[in-house]
Design a protein around this motif. Structure first.
Motif, mmCIF file in Angstrom:
data_model
loop_
_atom_site.group_PDB
_atom_site.id
_atom_site.type_symbol
_atom_site.label_atom_id
_atom_site.label_comp_id
_atom_site.label_asym_id
_atom_site.label_seq_id
_atom_site.Cartn_x
_atom_site.Cartn_y
_atom_site.Cartn_z
ATOM 1 N N ASP A 42 0.866 -1.027 -0.005
ATOM 2 C CA ASP A 42 -0.028 -0.072 0.008
ATOM 3 C C ASP A 42 0.795 1.218 -0.001
ATOM 4 N N VAL A 43 0.535 2.382 -0.750
ATOM 5 C CA VAL A 43 0.834 3.614 -0.797
ATOM 6 C C VAL A 43 -0.256 4.335 -0.251
ATOM 7 N N THR A 44 -0.216 4.750 0.969
ATOM 8 C CA THR A 44 -1.327 5.518 1.845
ATOM 9 C C THR A 44 -0.975 6.890 1.945
ATOM 10 N N SER A 45 -1.746 7.705 1.478
ATOM 11 C CA SER A 45 -1.668 9.151 1.657
ATOM 12 C C SER A 45 -2.641 9.565 2.807
ATOM 13 N N SER A 104 -4.462 21.161 8.863
ATOM 14 C CA SER A 104 -3.415 21.200 9.911
ATOM 15 C C SER A 104 -4.077 21.086 11.360
ATOM 16 N N GLY A 105 -3.788 20.170 12.257
ATOM 17 C CA GLY A 105 -4.285 20.205 13.469
ATOM 18 C C GLY A 105 -5.351 19.136 13.258
ATOM 19 N N SER A 106 -5.435 18.188 12.122
ATOM 20 C CA SER A 106 -6.631 17.292 12.168
ATOM 21 C C SER A 106 -6.027 15.912 12.978
ATOM 22 N N GLY A 107 -4.814 15.679 13.018
ATOM 23 C CA GLY A 107 -4.179 14.534 13.807
ATOM 24 C C GLY A 107 -3.618 13.660 12.853
ATOM 25 N N LYS A 108 -3.055 14.076 11.768
ATOM 26 C CA LYS A 108 -2.267 13.353 10.791
ATOM 27 C C LYS A 108 -1.049 12.950 11.457
ATOM 28 N N SER A 109 -0.241 13.955 11.777
ATOM 29 C CA SER A 109 0.976 13.560 12.334
ATOM 30 C C SER A 109 1.025 12.735 13.525
ATOM 31 N N THR A 110 0.207 13.070 14.368
ATOM 32 C CA THR A 110 -0.041 12.376 15.773
ATOM 33 C C THR A 110 -0.483 11.043 15.551
ATOM 34 N N LEU A 111 -1.111 10.644 14.483
ATOM 35 C CA LEU A 111 -1.274 9.274 14.194
ATOM 36 C C LEU A 111 -0.140 8.527 13.760
ATOM 37 N N LEU A 112 0.677 9.165 12.915
ATOM 38 C CA LEU A 112 2.070 8.611 12.378
ATOM 39 C C LEU A 112 2.961 8.623 13.702
ATOM 40 N N PHE A 162 6.293 8.627 6.499
ATOM 41 C CA PHE A 162 6.752 10.006 6.100
ATOM 42 C C PHE A 162 6.022 11.067 6.760
ATOM 43 N N ASP A 163 6.281 11.659 7.650
ATOM 44 C CA ASP A 163 5.786 12.701 8.367
ATOM 45 C C ASP A 163 5.915 14.143 7.582
ATOM 46 N N GLU A 164 5.295 14.410 6.746
ATOM 47 C CA GLU A 164 5.158 15.818 5.889
ATOM 48 C C GLU A 164 6.549 15.867 5.393
ATOM 49 N N PRO A 165 6.996 15.061 4.628
ATOM 50 C CA PRO A 165 8.541 15.150 4.176
ATOM 51 C C PRO A 165 9.083 16.201 3.545
ATOM 52 N N THR A 166 7.736 16.965 2.788
ATOM 53 C CA THR A 166 8.412 18.115 1.939
ATOM 54 C C THR A 166 7.949 19.597 2.555
ATOM 55 N N SER A 167 7.393 19.193 3.656
ATOM 56 C CA SER A 167 6.703 20.568 4.304
ATOM 57 C C SER A 167 7.869 21.576 4.605
ATOM 58 N N ALA A 168 9.038 21.030 5.058
ATOM 59 C CA ALA A 168 10.075 22.217 5.422
ATOM 60 C C ALA A 168 10.926 22.392 4.288
ATOM 61 N N LEU A 169 10.536 22.041 3.129
ATOM 62 C CA LEU A 169 11.695 22.317 1.867
ATOM 63 C C LEU A 169 11.365 23.491 1.094
ATOM 64 N N THR A 226 5.829 -0.368 1.076
ATOM 65 C CA THR A 226 4.585 0.013 1.519
ATOM 66 C C THR A 226 5.165 1.271 2.457
ATOM 67 N N MET A 227 4.229 2.223 2.331
ATOM 68 C CA MET A 227 4.496 3.626 2.586
ATOM 69 C C MET A 227 3.127 4.120 3.044
ATOM 70 N N LEU A 228 3.291 4.940 4.133
ATOM 71 C CA LEU A 228 2.360 5.687 4.925
ATOM 72 C C LEU A 228 2.786 7.284 4.973
ATOM 73 N N VAL A 229 2.153 7.921 4.083
ATOM 74 C CA VAL A 229 2.638 9.399 3.856
ATOM 75 C C VAL A 229 1.747 10.283 4.271
ATOM 76 N N VAL A 230 2.126 11.025 5.418
ATOM 77 C CA VAL A 230 1.303 12.311 5.700
ATOM 78 C C VAL A 230 1.838 13.659 4.976
ATOM 79 N N THR A 231 0.804 14.150 4.084
ATOM 80 C CA THR A 231 1.300 15.057 2.848
ATOM 81 C C THR A 231 0.253 16.316 2.601
ATOM 82 N N HIS A 232 0.817 17.268 2.266
ATOM 83 C CA HIS A 232 -0.166 18.050 1.629
ATOM 84 C C HIS A 232 -0.257 18.343 0.240
ATOM 85 N N GLU A 233 1.035 17.378 -0.491
ATOM 86 C CA GLU A 233 1.042 17.293 -1.719
ATOM 87 C C GLU A 233 0.139 16.596 -2.464
#
Lengths: 245, 274
Positions: free
Chosen positions: A32-35, A40-48, A164-171, A192-199
Protein backbone atom coordinates in the motif's frame (compact mmCIF):
# COMPACT_ATOMS: atom_id res chain seq x y z
CA UNK A 1 -5.57 -11.22 6.39
CA UNK A 2 -2.02 -12.35 5.87
CA UNK A 3 -0.75 -9.35 3.97
CA UNK A 4 -1.78 -6.92 6.69
CA UNK A 5 1.31 -5.32 8.18
CA UNK A 6 -0.10 -2.73 10.54
CA UNK A 7 -3.42 -2.46 12.23
CA UNK A 8 -4.48 0.48 14.35
CA UNK A 9 -7.42 -0.31 16.62
CA UNK A 10 -9.56 2.17 18.52
CA UNK A 11 -6.66 4.57 18.83
CA UNK A 12 -7.29 7.68 20.93
CA UNK A 13 -4.76 10.26 21.95
CA UNK A 14 -5.33 13.21 24.22
CA UNK A 15 -2.91 15.93 25.20
CA UNK A 16 -4.29 17.14 28.53
CA UNK A 17 -7.96 17.71 27.83
CA UNK A 18 -7.48 18.13 24.09
CA UNK A 19 -8.48 15.01 22.16
CA UNK A 20 -6.27 14.86 19.06
CA UNK A 21 -7.28 11.40 17.89
CA UNK A 22 -10.68 9.90 18.58
CA UNK A 23 -11.13 6.18 18.19
CA UNK A 24 -9.21 5.77 14.95
CA UNK A 25 -9.24 2.42 13.14
CA UNK A 26 -6.87 1.95 10.30
CA UNK A 27 -4.99 -0.75 8.39
CA UNK A 28 -1.82 -0.83 6.30
CA UNK A 29 -1.39 -3.71 3.86
CA UNK A 30 1.75 -4.82 2.13
CA UNK A 31 2.45 -2.72 -0.94
CA UNK A 32 0.00 0.00 0.00
CA UNK A 33 1.01 3.58 -0.62
CA UNK A 34 -1.32 5.44 1.67
CA UNK A 35 -1.57 9.22 1.67
CA UNK A 36 -3.01 10.79 4.78
CA UNK A 37 -4.42 14.22 4.00
CA UNK A 38 -6.32 16.78 6.00
CA UNK A 39 -6.05 20.25 7.46
CA UNK A 40 -3.38 21.18 10.01
CA UNK A 41 -4.39 20.04 13.47
CA UNK A 42 -6.54 17.20 12.20
CA UNK A 43 -4.27 14.64 13.89
CA UNK A 44 -2.41 13.29 10.85
CA UNK A 45 1.07 13.66 12.28
CA UNK A 46 -0.01 12.45 15.70
CA UNK A 47 -1.42 9.32 14.09
CA UNK A 48 1.93 8.65 12.44
CA UNK A 49 3.87 9.37 15.62
CA UNK A 50 1.58 7.03 17.55
CA UNK A 51 2.18 4.28 15.00
CA UNK A 52 5.92 4.62 15.55
CA UNK A 53 5.35 4.83 19.32
CA UNK A 54 6.94 8.26 19.52
CA UNK A 55 3.79 9.20 21.40
CA UNK A 56 2.22 7.00 24.04
CA UNK A 57 -1.30 6.02 23.14
CA UNK A 58 -4.07 7.12 25.48
CA UNK A 59 -6.22 4.16 24.56
CA UNK A 60 -6.30 1.58 21.81
CA UNK A 61 -3.65 -0.66 20.38
CA UNK A 62 -1.38 -1.14 17.41
CA UNK A 63 -0.87 -4.57 15.88
CA UNK A 64 2.22 -5.42 13.84
CA UNK A 65 1.64 -8.65 11.90
CA UNK A 66 -1.22 -9.37 14.27
CA UNK A 67 0.77 -8.87 17.45
CA UNK A 68 0.24 -5.96 19.79
CA UNK A 69 3.24 -3.66 20.09
CA UNK A 70 1.66 -1.54 22.78
CA UNK A 71 1.06 -4.29 25.32
CA UNK A 72 4.72 -4.44 26.31
CA UNK A 73 5.31 -7.96 24.98
CA UNK A 74 7.14 -6.94 21.83
CA UNK A 75 10.36 -4.99 22.27
CA UNK A 76 9.51 -1.46 21.19
CA UNK A 77 12.98 -0.70 19.85
CA UNK A 78 12.94 -3.83 17.70
CA UNK A 79 9.53 -2.84 16.37
CA UNK A 80 10.70 0.68 15.53
CA UNK A 81 13.61 -0.80 13.59
CA UNK A 82 11.07 -2.60 11.37
CA UNK A 83 9.05 0.56 10.79
CA UNK A 84 11.05 3.35 9.16
CA UNK A 85 10.28 6.98 9.75
CA UNK A 86 11.09 10.09 7.75
CA UNK A 87 10.54 13.36 9.57
CA UNK A 88 9.48 16.79 8.44
CA UNK A 89 12.68 18.23 9.91
CA UNK A 90 14.93 15.39 8.69
CA UNK A 91 16.45 14.74 12.14
CA UNK A 92 19.72 13.56 10.67
CA UNK A 93 22.38 12.92 13.30
CA UNK A 94 24.38 16.11 13.17
CA UNK A 95 27.51 14.56 14.68
CA UNK A 96 27.82 11.97 11.94
CA UNK A 97 28.64 12.09 8.24
CA UNK A 98 26.01 11.29 5.62
CA UNK A 99 27.39 7.77 5.28
CA UNK A 100 27.61 7.15 9.04
CA UNK A 101 24.00 8.32 9.40
CA UNK A 102 22.99 5.39 7.21
CA UNK A 103 25.38 2.91 8.82
CA UNK A 104 24.96 3.41 12.54
CA UNK A 105 21.45 2.02 12.91
CA UNK A 106 22.30 -1.12 10.94
CA UNK A 107 25.41 -1.78 13.02
CA UNK A 108 24.06 -0.92 16.45
CA UNK A 109 20.44 -2.01 16.15
CA UNK A 110 20.40 -4.68 13.45
CA UNK A 111 23.89 -5.89 14.46
CA UNK A 112 24.98 -6.04 10.83
CA UNK A 113 28.71 -6.38 10.10
CA UNK A 114 30.21 -2.97 9.37
CA UNK A 115 31.27 -3.77 5.83
CA UNK A 116 27.87 -5.14 4.89
CA UNK A 117 26.22 -2.13 6.50
CA UNK A 118 28.47 0.22 4.59
CA UNK A 119 27.69 -1.46 1.28
CA UNK A 120 23.97 -1.32 1.94
CA UNK A 121 24.21 2.33 2.98
CA UNK A 122 26.08 3.13 -0.24
CA UNK A 123 23.48 1.26 -2.24
CA UNK A 124 20.59 3.28 -0.81
CA UNK A 125 22.50 6.56 -0.89
CA UNK A 126 23.12 5.91 -4.55
CA UNK A 127 19.46 5.25 -5.01
CA UNK A 128 18.54 8.66 -3.64
CA UNK A 129 21.35 10.29 -5.58
CA UNK A 130 23.41 11.27 -2.55
CA UNK A 131 26.43 9.09 -3.20
CA UNK A 132 28.77 12.01 -3.99
CA UNK A 133 28.05 13.52 -0.58
CA UNK A 134 28.82 10.61 1.73
CA UNK A 135 31.58 12.53 3.49
CA UNK A 136 29.50 15.63 4.14
CA UNK A 137 27.91 16.47 7.45
CA UNK A 138 24.17 17.18 7.61
CA UNK A 139 24.79 20.88 8.29
CA UNK A 140 26.65 21.17 4.99
CA UNK A 141 23.93 19.99 2.62
CA UNK A 142 20.62 21.47 1.48
CA UNK A 143 17.18 20.61 2.83
CA UNK A 144 16.19 18.43 -0.10
CA UNK A 145 19.49 16.59 0.13
CA UNK A 146 19.02 16.10 3.87
CA UNK A 147 15.61 14.61 3.29
CA UNK A 148 16.97 12.25 0.66
CA UNK A 149 19.66 11.12 3.10
CA UNK A 150 16.96 10.66 5.75
CA UNK A 151 15.07 8.41 3.33
CA UNK A 152 18.25 6.44 2.62
CA UNK A 153 18.86 6.12 6.36
CA UNK A 154 15.38 4.70 6.87
CA UNK A 155 15.71 2.37 3.86
CA UNK A 156 19.09 1.07 5.00
CA UNK A 157 17.33 -0.51 7.97
CA UNK A 158 15.27 -2.44 5.39
CA UNK A 159 11.97 -1.74 7.13
CA UNK A 160 8.70 -3.35 6.17
CA UNK A 161 6.86 -0.09 6.09
CA UNK A 162 8.07 3.46 5.76
CA UNK A 163 6.30 6.35 7.48
CA UNK A 164 6.67 9.87 6.08
CA UNK A 165 5.68 12.79 8.28
CA UNK A 166 5.15 15.71 5.88
CA UNK A 167 8.48 15.03 4.19
CA UNK A 168 8.36 18.06 1.92
CA UNK A 169 6.74 20.66 4.17
CA UNK A 170 10.02 22.12 5.46
CA UNK A 171 11.56 22.34 2.00
CA UNK A 172 11.97 25.24 -0.35
CA UNK A 173 9.64 24.80 -3.33
CA UNK A 174 12.44 23.99 -5.75
CA UNK A 175 13.58 21.10 -3.57
CA UNK A 176 10.18 19.45 -3.22
CA UNK A 177 10.47 17.72 -6.59
CA UNK A 178 13.70 15.84 -5.84
CA UNK A 179 12.25 14.32 -2.68
CA UNK A 180 8.94 13.43 -4.31
CA UNK A 181 10.85 11.82 -7.19
CA UNK A 182 12.59 9.52 -4.75
CA UNK A 183 9.31 8.65 -3.04
CA UNK A 184 7.69 8.03 -6.37
CA UNK A 185 10.50 5.64 -7.24
CA UNK A 186 9.94 3.77 -4.00
CA UNK A 187 6.25 3.48 -4.74
CA UNK A 188 7.12 2.02 -8.15
CA UNK A 189 9.12 -0.66 -6.35
CA UNK A 190 6.09 -1.54 -4.22
CA UNK A 191 7.54 -0.24 -0.97
CA UNK A 192 4.81 -0.06 1.66
CA UNK A 193 4.47 3.59 2.59
CA UNK A 194 2.30 5.74 4.80
CA UNK A 195 2.65 9.37 3.86
CA UNK A 196 1.24 12.37 5.69
CA UNK A 197 1.29 15.03 3.04
CA UNK A 198 -0.05 18.26 1.65
CA UNK A 199 1.13 17.36 -1.84
CA UNK A 200 -2.20 16.57 -3.48
CA UNK A 201 -0.69 15.51 -6.76
CA UNK A 202 1.39 12.89 -4.92
CA UNK A 203 -1.75 11.65 -3.23
CA UNK A 204 -3.60 11.54 -6.53
CA UNK A 205 -0.92 10.16 -8.85
CA UNK A 206 1.21 7.93 -6.67
CA UNK A 207 -0.77 6.60 -3.76
CA UNK A 208 -3.03 3.57 -3.93
CA UNK A 209 -5.09 4.64 -0.96
CA UNK A 210 -6.08 8.03 0.43
CA UNK A 211 -7.20 8.78 3.97
CA UNK A 212 -8.86 12.08 4.76
CA UNK A 213 -8.72 13.14 8.39
CA UNK A 214 -10.55 15.95 10.17
CA UNK A 215 -10.81 16.73 13.89
CA UNK A 216 -9.11 13.54 15.00
CA UNK A 217 -11.21 11.09 13.02
CA UNK A 218 -10.91 9.46 9.62
CA UNK A 219 -13.77 10.95 7.64
CA UNK A 220 -13.21 9.15 4.42
CA UNK A 221 -10.83 6.65 2.91
CA UNK A 222 -10.48 4.74 -0.32
CA UNK A 223 -8.68 4.82 -3.65
CA UNK A 224 -7.60 8.29 -4.82
CA UNK A 225 -10.01 8.17 -7.73
CA UNK A 226 -12.84 8.06 -5.23
CA UNK A 227 -11.68 10.22 -2.29
CA UNK A 228 -10.02 12.93 -4.36
CA UNK A 229 -12.26 12.97 -7.38
CA UNK A 230 -15.70 12.02 -6.06
CA UNK A 231 -15.57 12.63 -2.30
CA UNK A 232 -18.73 11.58 -0.47
CA UNK A 233 -18.31 13.75 2.61
CA UNK A 234 -19.06 17.46 2.13
CA UNK A 235 -16.12 18.34 4.42
CA UNK A 236 -13.71 16.41 2.19
CA UNK A 237 -15.15 18.25 -0.78
CA UNK A 238 -14.64 21.58 0.96
CA UNK A 239 -11.04 20.70 1.87
CA UNK A 240 -10.18 19.58 -1.64
CA UNK A 241 -11.71 22.67 -3.14
CA UNK A 242 -9.41 24.84 -1.06
CA UNK A 243 -6.39 22.76 -1.94
CA UNK A 244 -6.86 22.03 -5.59
CA UNK A 245 -8.48 25.38 -6.33
CA UNK B 1 64.16 46.33 43.98
CA UNK B 2 63.20 44.28 40.93
CA UNK B 3 66.80 43.20 40.66
CA UNK B 4 66.67 41.92 44.21
CA UNK B 5 63.43 40.04 43.50
CA UNK B 6 64.80 38.32 40.44
CA UNK B 7 68.06 37.41 42.09
CA UNK B 8 66.08 35.87 44.97
CA UNK B 9 63.92 33.94 42.55
CA UNK B 10 67.03 32.83 40.73
CA UNK B 11 68.56 31.60 43.96
CA UNK B 12 65.43 29.70 44.94
CA UNK B 13 65.09 28.16 41.49
CA UNK B 14 68.74 27.13 41.45
CA UNK B 15 68.24 25.21 44.69
CA UNK B 16 64.64 24.05 44.44
CA UNK B 17 63.91 24.14 40.71
CA UNK B 18 63.39 20.43 40.39
CA UNK B 19 61.08 20.43 43.42
CA UNK B 20 58.95 23.14 41.82
CA UNK B 21 58.90 21.21 38.56
CA UNK B 22 57.84 18.01 40.24
CA UNK B 23 55.13 20.03 42.02
CA UNK B 24 53.94 21.31 38.63
CA UNK B 25 53.98 17.76 37.32
CA UNK B 26 51.88 16.53 40.22
CA UNK B 27 49.42 19.39 39.88
CA UNK B 28 48.96 18.79 36.17
CA UNK B 29 48.62 15.04 36.55
CA UNK B 30 46.08 15.32 39.36
CA UNK B 31 44.06 18.02 37.57
CA UNK B 32 44.06 16.11 34.27
CA UNK B 33 43.18 12.69 35.65
CA UNK B 34 40.56 14.09 38.03
CA UNK B 35 38.95 16.21 35.29
CA UNK B 36 38.73 13.21 32.98
CA UNK B 37 37.19 11.01 35.67
CA UNK B 38 34.95 13.90 36.68
CA UNK B 39 33.71 14.18 33.07
CA UNK B 40 33.03 10.47 33.02
CA UNK B 41 31.02 10.76 36.24
CA UNK B 42 29.16 13.70 34.73
CA UNK B 43 28.28 11.78 31.56
CA UNK B 44 27.16 8.72 33.49
CA UNK B 45 24.94 10.94 35.66
CA UNK B 46 23.63 12.52 32.46
CA UNK B 47 22.68 9.15 30.95
CA UNK B 48 21.07 7.92 34.16
CA UNK B 49 19.14 11.12 34.82
CA UNK B 50 17.53 11.10 31.39
CA UNK B 51 16.27 7.50 31.35
CA UNK B 52 12.73 7.98 30.07
CA UNK B 53 9.94 7.19 32.46
CA UNK B 54 6.38 6.95 31.19
CA UNK B 55 3.35 6.82 33.47
CA UNK B 56 2.56 3.40 31.99
CA UNK B 57 5.83 1.80 33.14
CA UNK B 58 5.88 -0.78 35.93
CA UNK B 59 5.78 0.63 39.45
CA UNK B 60 9.16 -0.85 40.40
CA UNK B 61 10.89 0.86 37.48
CA UNK B 62 9.32 4.19 38.37
CA UNK B 63 10.29 3.89 42.03
CA UNK B 64 13.88 2.94 41.17
CA UNK B 65 14.20 5.78 38.68
CA UNK B 66 12.85 8.31 41.15
CA UNK B 67 15.30 7.01 43.75
CA UNK B 68 18.19 7.20 41.28
CA UNK B 69 17.35 10.75 40.33
CA UNK B 70 17.12 11.71 44.00
CA UNK B 71 20.53 10.18 44.67
CA UNK B 72 22.18 12.03 41.81
CA UNK B 73 20.52 15.25 42.89
CA UNK B 74 21.80 14.78 46.47
CA UNK B 75 25.31 14.00 45.22
CA UNK B 76 25.39 17.14 43.10
CA UNK B 77 24.04 19.39 45.84
CA UNK B 78 26.39 18.07 48.55
CA UNK B 79 29.60 18.16 46.54
CA UNK B 80 28.81 21.40 44.79
CA UNK B 81 27.72 23.03 48.03
CA UNK B 82 30.73 22.35 50.26
CA UNK B 83 34.39 23.46 49.98
CA UNK B 84 36.69 20.97 48.32
CA UNK B 85 39.27 21.49 51.07
CA UNK B 86 36.73 20.20 53.59
CA UNK B 87 35.69 17.33 51.33
CA UNK B 88 39.34 16.27 51.24
CA UNK B 89 39.54 16.27 55.03
CA UNK B 90 36.20 14.53 55.29
CA UNK B 91 37.10 11.71 52.95
CA UNK B 92 40.72 11.34 54.03
CA UNK B 93 39.92 11.12 57.72
CA UNK B 94 36.31 10.02 57.45
CA UNK B 95 36.61 6.83 55.44
CA UNK B 96 39.00 5.19 57.94
CA UNK B 97 36.47 6.05 60.64
CA UNK B 98 33.56 4.34 58.99
CA UNK B 99 35.03 1.65 56.83
CA UNK B 100 38.43 1.03 58.34
CA UNK B 101 40.04 1.91 54.99
CA UNK B 102 43.29 3.77 55.31
CA UNK B 103 44.86 5.29 52.25
CA UNK B 104 48.40 4.12 51.73
CA UNK B 105 48.73 6.33 48.72
CA UNK B 106 47.96 10.03 48.85
CA UNK B 107 47.32 9.95 45.09
CA UNK B 108 44.31 7.67 45.39
CA UNK B 109 42.50 9.86 47.84
CA UNK B 110 43.45 13.09 46.06
CA UNK B 111 42.18 11.81 42.73
CA UNK B 112 39.06 10.52 44.45
CA UNK B 113 38.25 13.85 46.08
CA UNK B 114 38.91 16.05 43.06
CA UNK B 115 37.09 13.64 40.69
CA UNK B 116 33.99 13.48 42.85
CA UNK B 117 33.96 17.24 43.21
CA UNK B 118 34.43 17.80 39.47
CA UNK B 119 31.81 15.15 38.71
CA UNK B 120 29.21 17.11 40.66
CA UNK B 121 29.77 20.19 38.52
CA UNK B 122 30.04 18.16 35.32
CA UNK B 123 26.77 16.35 36.03
CA UNK B 124 25.01 19.70 35.83
CA UNK B 125 26.97 20.79 32.76
CA UNK B 126 26.10 17.55 30.98
CA UNK B 127 22.45 17.87 31.97
CA UNK B 128 22.40 21.35 30.49
CA UNK B 129 24.21 20.07 27.42
CA UNK B 130 21.68 17.31 26.88
CA UNK B 131 18.78 19.73 27.28
CA UNK B 132 20.27 21.92 24.57
CA UNK B 133 20.18 19.11 21.96
CA UNK B 134 17.34 19.30 19.45
CA UNK B 135 14.58 16.82 20.47
CA UNK B 136 14.58 15.69 16.83
CA UNK B 137 17.93 14.00 17.42
CA UNK B 138 16.37 11.80 20.10
CA UNK B 139 13.41 11.02 17.84
CA UNK B 140 15.61 10.23 14.87
CA UNK B 141 17.56 7.75 16.97
CA UNK B 142 14.45 6.24 18.52
CA UNK B 143 12.84 5.89 15.12
CA UNK B 144 15.60 3.64 13.79
CA UNK B 145 15.22 1.46 16.86
CA UNK B 146 17.97 2.65 19.18
CA UNK B 147 17.37 2.23 22.88
CA UNK B 148 18.13 4.91 25.45
CA UNK B 149 21.76 3.93 26.01
CA UNK B 150 22.56 3.62 22.32
CA UNK B 151 20.89 6.96 21.63
CA UNK B 152 22.91 8.61 24.36
CA UNK B 153 26.22 6.96 23.58
CA UNK B 154 26.31 7.36 19.80
CA UNK B 155 24.15 10.39 19.10
CA UNK B 156 23.44 12.66 22.04
CA UNK B 157 26.60 12.58 24.14
CA UNK B 158 29.02 13.22 21.25
CA UNK B 159 27.00 16.33 20.45
CA UNK B 160 26.79 17.23 24.13
CA UNK B 161 30.56 16.87 24.49
CA UNK B 162 31.10 19.32 21.66
CA UNK B 163 28.66 21.80 23.20
CA UNK B 164 30.05 21.66 26.72
CA UNK B 165 33.73 21.76 25.79
CA UNK B 166 33.99 25.33 27.13
CA UNK B 167 32.58 24.15 30.45
CA UNK B 168 34.98 21.23 30.60
CA UNK B 169 37.79 23.69 29.93
CA UNK B 170 36.49 25.86 32.75
CA UNK B 171 36.53 22.91 35.09
CA UNK B 172 39.99 21.89 34.03
CA UNK B 173 41.43 25.32 34.65
CA UNK B 174 39.65 25.55 37.99
CA UNK B 175 41.12 22.16 38.87
CA UNK B 176 44.65 23.21 37.94
CA UNK B 177 44.33 26.01 40.48
CA UNK B 178 42.13 24.41 43.10
CA UNK B 179 44.05 21.18 43.47
CA UNK B 180 46.25 23.47 45.60
CA UNK B 181 43.90 22.86 48.52
CA UNK B 182 44.95 19.23 48.57
CA UNK B 183 48.06 20.27 50.54
CA UNK B 184 45.73 19.94 53.53
CA UNK B 185 46.02 16.16 53.36
CA UNK B 186 49.68 16.27 52.38
CA UNK B 187 49.51 16.11 48.59
CA UNK B 188 52.78 17.46 47.09
CA UNK B 189 51.45 19.75 44.42
CA UNK B 190 52.84 23.02 43.09
CA UNK B 191 51.41 25.07 45.94
CA UNK B 192 52.61 22.60 48.60
CA UNK B 193 56.11 23.16 47.23
CA UNK B 194 55.71 26.88 47.88
CA UNK B 195 54.79 26.22 51.51
CA UNK B 196 57.73 23.93 51.93
CA UNK B 197 60.33 26.10 50.18
CA UNK B 198 59.23 29.41 51.67
CA UNK B 199 59.25 27.78 55.08
CA UNK B 200 62.81 26.63 54.52
CA UNK B 201 64.35 29.79 53.09
CA UNK B 202 61.99 32.44 54.57
CA UNK B 203 61.54 34.15 51.23
CA UNK B 204 57.77 34.26 50.88
CA UNK B 205 57.32 36.84 48.16
CA UNK B 206 59.85 35.54 45.63
CA UNK B 207 58.40 32.07 45.91
CA UNK B 208 54.85 33.39 45.67
CA UNK B 209 55.85 35.38 42.60
CA UNK B 210 57.22 32.27 41.01
CA UNK B 211 54.03 30.38 41.86
CA UNK B 212 51.79 33.08 40.41
CA UNK B 213 53.77 33.06 37.19
CA UNK B 214 53.77 29.28 37.13
CA UNK B 215 50.02 28.90 37.63
CA UNK B 216 49.24 31.58 35.07
CA UNK B 217 51.51 29.88 32.57
CA UNK B 218 49.78 26.54 33.17
CA UNK B 219 46.28 27.91 32.81
CA UNK B 220 47.14 29.91 29.69
CA UNK B 221 48.66 26.83 28.15
CA UNK B 222 45.62 24.77 29.11
CA UNK B 223 43.26 27.34 27.69
CA UNK B 224 45.23 27.43 24.42
CA UNK B 225 45.21 23.66 24.08
CA UNK B 226 41.51 23.43 24.93
CA UNK B 227 40.70 25.90 22.15
CA UNK B 228 42.59 23.71 19.73
CA UNK B 229 40.72 20.63 20.91
CA UNK B 230 37.41 22.46 20.60
CA UNK B 231 38.21 23.40 17.01
CA UNK B 232 39.05 19.82 16.26
CA UNK B 233 35.77 18.59 17.71
CA UNK B 234 33.83 21.01 15.51
CA UNK B 235 35.00 18.95 12.57
CA UNK B 236 36.17 20.09 9.19
CA UNK B 237 34.31 22.88 7.46
CA UNK B 238 34.82 21.17 4.13
CA UNK B 239 34.10 17.81 2.67
CA UNK B 240 35.22 15.96 -0.39
CA UNK B 241 32.78 15.08 -3.10
CA UNK B 242 33.10 11.48 -4.07
CA UNK B 243 33.26 11.50 -7.82
CA UNK B 244 34.89 8.20 -8.49
CA UNK B 245 32.49 5.70 -7.12
CA UNK B 246 33.23 2.13 -6.25
CA UNK B 247 29.69 0.83 -6.57
CA UNK B 248 28.11 1.89 -9.80
CA UNK B 249 28.71 4.30 -12.62
CA UNK B 250 25.62 6.39 -12.01
CA UNK B 251 26.78 8.33 -8.96
CA UNK B 252 24.63 11.38 -8.51
CA UNK B 253 21.90 10.19 -10.84
CA UNK B 254 18.82 8.48 -9.70
CA UNK B 255 16.36 7.04 -12.10
CA UNK B 256 13.52 4.69 -11.81
CA UNK B 257 12.15 2.74 -14.69
CA UNK B 258 8.51 3.43 -15.15
CA UNK B 259 8.35 6.58 -13.06
CA UNK B 260 6.94 9.44 -15.07
CA UNK B 261 8.55 12.86 -14.74
CA UNK B 262 6.99 14.77 -11.92
CA UNK B 263 4.78 17.71 -12.76
CA UNK B 264 4.14 18.82 -9.17
CA UNK B 265 4.82 22.53 -9.40
CA UNK B 266 2.82 23.21 -12.51
CA UNK B 267 -0.33 22.09 -10.73
CA UNK B 268 -0.09 22.87 -7.05
CA UNK B 269 1.52 26.25 -7.11
CA UNK B 270 -0.84 27.72 -9.66
CA UNK B 271 -3.06 29.23 -7.01
CA UNK B 272 -0.24 31.18 -5.43
CA UNK B 273 1.02 32.88 -8.55
CA UNK B 274 0.36 36.59 -8.70
Amino acid sequence: MSDTILEVRHLSKTFGTHAVLKDVDFTVRKGDVTSVIGASGSGKSTLLRCINLLETLTTGEILFHGESVTGGKINQSAYRARVGMVFQNFNLFSNLSVLENCVIGQVKVNKAPRKEARDRALHYLNKVGMLPYINARPAQISGGQKQRVAIARALAMEPEVLLFDEPTSALDPEMVGEVLDVMKGLAAEKMTMLVVTHEMSFARDVSTHVVYMADGVILEEGPPSQVLVRPRDPRTREFLKRFLG
Amino acid sequence: MLGQLFSDIGAIWARYGTVYLSGIGNTLLLATVATLIGCLIGFVCGILQTIPCAPGDPLLKRVLLTLLRGLIRAYVEVFRGTPMILQAVFIYYGLPYFFGVTFKDIWTVSILVVSINTGAYMAESVRGGIMSIDPGQFEGAKAIGMNHFQTMLYIILPQTLRNIMPQIGNNYIINVKDTSVMFIIGFQDFFAVHKMVSGAVFKYFPSAFLEMGGYLFLTLLASFLLRKLEKKLQGSANYELVNTDQLVMTAGNYQYPGAAPYEEKSRDYQGEKP
